[in-house]
Design an enzyme around this catalytic site. Structure first.
Site, short mmCIF file in Angstrom:
data_model
loop_
_atom_site.label_atom_id
_atom_site.label_comp_id
_atom_site.label_asym_id
_atom_site.label_seq_id
_atom_site.Cartn_x
_atom_site.Cartn_y
_atom_site.Cartn_z
N CYS A 95 45.91 42.02 30.61
CA CYS A 95 44.56 41.49 30.85
C CYS A 95 43.58 42.55 31.33
O CYS A 95 42.39 42.26 31.51
CB CYS A 95 44.63 40.36 31.87
SG CYS A 95 45.77 39.04 31.38
N HIS A 130 37.51 40.01 38.69
CA HIS A 130 38.55 39.56 37.76
C HIS A 130 38.61 38.04 37.78
O HIS A 130 38.67 37.41 36.72
CB HIS A 130 39.88 40.18 38.15
CG HIS A 130 40.99 39.90 37.20
ND1 HIS A 130 40.95 40.28 35.88
CD2 HIS A 130 42.19 39.28 37.37
CE1 HIS A 130 42.07 39.92 35.27
NE2 HIS A 130 42.83 39.29 36.15
N GLU A 188 42.20 39.17 45.42
CA GLU A 188 41.04 39.97 45.04
C GLU A 188 39.98 39.98 46.14
O GLU A 188 39.42 41.05 46.45
CB GLU A 188 40.43 39.44 43.74
CG GLU A 188 39.27 40.30 43.25
CD GLU A 188 38.79 40.01 41.85
OE1 GLU A 188 38.05 40.83 41.28
OE2 GLU A 188 39.17 38.93 41.31
N LYS A 243 34.76 34.43 34.02
CA LYS A 243 35.82 33.56 33.51
C LYS A 243 35.55 32.10 33.82
O LYS A 243 36.15 31.21 33.20
CB LYS A 243 37.18 34.00 34.05
CG LYS A 243 37.61 35.37 33.55
CD LYS A 243 38.99 35.76 34.08
CE LYS A 243 39.40 37.15 33.60
NZ LYS A 243 38.60 38.23 34.20
N HIS A 296 39.74 32.90 30.40
CA HIS A 296 40.44 34.18 30.46
C HIS A 296 40.80 34.60 29.05
O HIS A 296 41.70 34.03 28.42
CB HIS A 296 41.69 34.07 31.32
CG HIS A 296 42.23 35.40 31.77
ND1 HIS A 296 41.90 36.59 31.15
CD2 HIS A 296 43.07 35.73 32.79
CE1 HIS A 296 42.51 37.59 31.75
NE2 HIS A 296 43.22 37.09 32.76
N PHE A 322 49.09 41.30 33.82
CA PHE A 322 50.51 41.05 33.98
C PHE A 322 51.28 42.37 33.91
O PHE A 322 50.90 43.29 33.17
CB PHE A 322 51.02 40.12 32.87
CG PHE A 322 50.71 38.66 33.10
CD1 PHE A 322 50.00 38.23 34.21
CD2 PHE A 322 51.16 37.70 32.20
CE1 PHE A 322 49.73 36.89 34.42
CE2 PHE A 322 50.89 36.35 32.40
CZ PHE A 322 50.18 35.95 33.50
#
Length: 421
Positions: A169, A313, A324, A345, A350, A409
């Protein structure tokens, strides 16, 4: 090896396709209005309750003049055709002509997290229902991560390096960071950098659902009757990511090339920071995220207080959003309260390997127009009361430098600082 030339790197154009719109212009207009582009999935059938997604509307590649029916049939991994489209439009936006002078000096780095899983599904269905000879000879090329860039090169005529940064990502930011380094060091003058993702197949939807990464929309969830409310980063009732398809490409250029060709610089890639977690394959690690943010700011040769906006993010997961925010608190301290922080997002879902590139394009456009896009669907979480999350509506805000965060990931992090020109 030749010494680096230490050239400045500018963003001279960009394009995107998201669930808000199949073009950047359509995406931007709806984003400013505070809309979200989610609906129940139509790309395939699934019994999963994680059936709210972000699909690109009005995506009809067969109608494009440079893609024929044979291309659509053979290149049935949609990320291939989408890359061609978005790269072409990004070059048009930049006003960059690919010719005998610019072509050999133009690279294309397009990341993707899931690389043609839609084509693989078609091939497997054909194998099981019609036999092995019905597996397309184009299957393997459709799965090759570099092929979207290669097909874009065949369409547009550039012959510089092409490859796919695989950072899950964070792939879009990895592409931008690597591309900027290549231009800085003199390896090329232009880079088409970003990510493209077309991941909406039953297996992928169910796989994310089974690992409890995506929101499961039940009758008691506020998204049950209004799917647009499914993605809600930093909200007190956030319950998981919403998968989205999309693509984003930035055109990067060396300072001298910008001047020589009369291109318009829209932002500068000022600093890059990248780390890995060595922690867990999905859960984030605050220590290494902080290090990536600090590296990006130090590479930009600025202070944390110079950052005027954070493009987060912000995936809408309980753990990810909390880590975050804690990371930002550690880096910025009490001044964080004066810095707007928002997550695109909440509006586009996403888009995995495409996310960071799309979000960078949106934030650069916002920087030029003096607008911060919102975190929509927001119900305040008391744990984040000290952070300005730009809830629910876009805001007029003048900023000249912003931080773009991307985490993936496998524990991969890439953060980039952009500056207005």
């Amino acid at each position: 090896m030749k010494p680096p030339q230490n050239r400045r790197v500018f963003v001279v154009g960009y394009d995107a396709a998201t669930c808000l719109g199949s073009t950047f212009e359509a995406t931007w207009q709806r984003a400013v209005r505070g809309e979200a582009g989610f609906r129940k999935i139509t790309r395939c059938e699934t019994t999963s309750r994680s059936n709210v997604v972000g699909e690109i509307p009005d995506w009809h590649p067969e109608d494009l003049p440079f893609i024929d029916k044979r291309d659509c049939r053979n290149w049935n991994a949609d990320y291939v055709l989408l890359t061609m489209v978005v790269c072409k439009r990004a070059l048009d936006h930049a006003g960059l002509t690919i010719d005998e002078r610019t072509g050999p000096r133009t690279a294309c780095l397009v990341g993707s997290a899931l690389n043609g899983t839609d084509a693989y599904r078609i091939a497997m269905d054909n194998y099981l229902t019609q036999g092995p000879t019905k597996v397309s000879p184009y299957l393997l090329p459709n799965l090759c991560a570099n092929l979207p860039s290669g097909k874009a090169g065949m369409l547009l005529g550039f012959t510089g390096p092409i490859f796919s940064p695989q950072g899950a990502c964070a792939s879009g930011n990895h592409a931008i960071g690597i591309g900027a380094r290549m231009i800085r060091d003199g390896e090329c003058d232009f880079v088409l950098a970003g990510g493209v993702e077309t991941c909406l197949t039953p297996e992928i939807v169910q796989g994310f659902a089974n690992m409890w990464a995506t929101i499961k929309v039940g009758p008691n969830d506020r998204a049950f009757n209004d799917p647009s409310q499914a993605s809600r980063p930093f909200s007190v009732d956030r319950r998981g990511i919403v998968l989205g398809e999309g693509g984003g490409i930035l055109v990067l250029a060396a300072e001298e090339a910008v001047a020589a060709l009369g291109l318009t610089p829209r932002a500068e890639v000022l600093g890059v920071g990248w780390t890995s977690d060595a922690h867990h394959f999905t859960l984030p690690n605050q220590q290494t995220i902080v290090r990536a943010i600090v590296q990006a700011i130090e590479d930009a040769q600025i202070e944390p207080t110079d950052i005027g906006y954070v493009n987060a993010h912000g995936t809408s997961t309980q753990k990810g959003d909390a880590v975050e925010i804690e990371s930002l608190r550690e880096v910025f301290g009490s001044p964080l309260g004066a810095i707007p922080v928002s997550s695109n997002k909440s509006q586009i879902g996403h888009t995995l390997g495409a996310a960071a590139a799309i979000e960078a394009a949106l934030a650069i456009e916002g920087m030029q127009q003096g607008i911060v896009l919102p975190t929509v669907n927001h119900i305040p979480d008391p744990a984040f009361a000290d952070v300005d999350l730009v809830p629910n509506a876009a805001r007029r805000h003048r900023y000249t430098t912003f931080l773009s965060n991307a985490f993936g990931f496998g524990g991969t992090n890439c953060c980039i600082v952009f500056k207005e020109i």
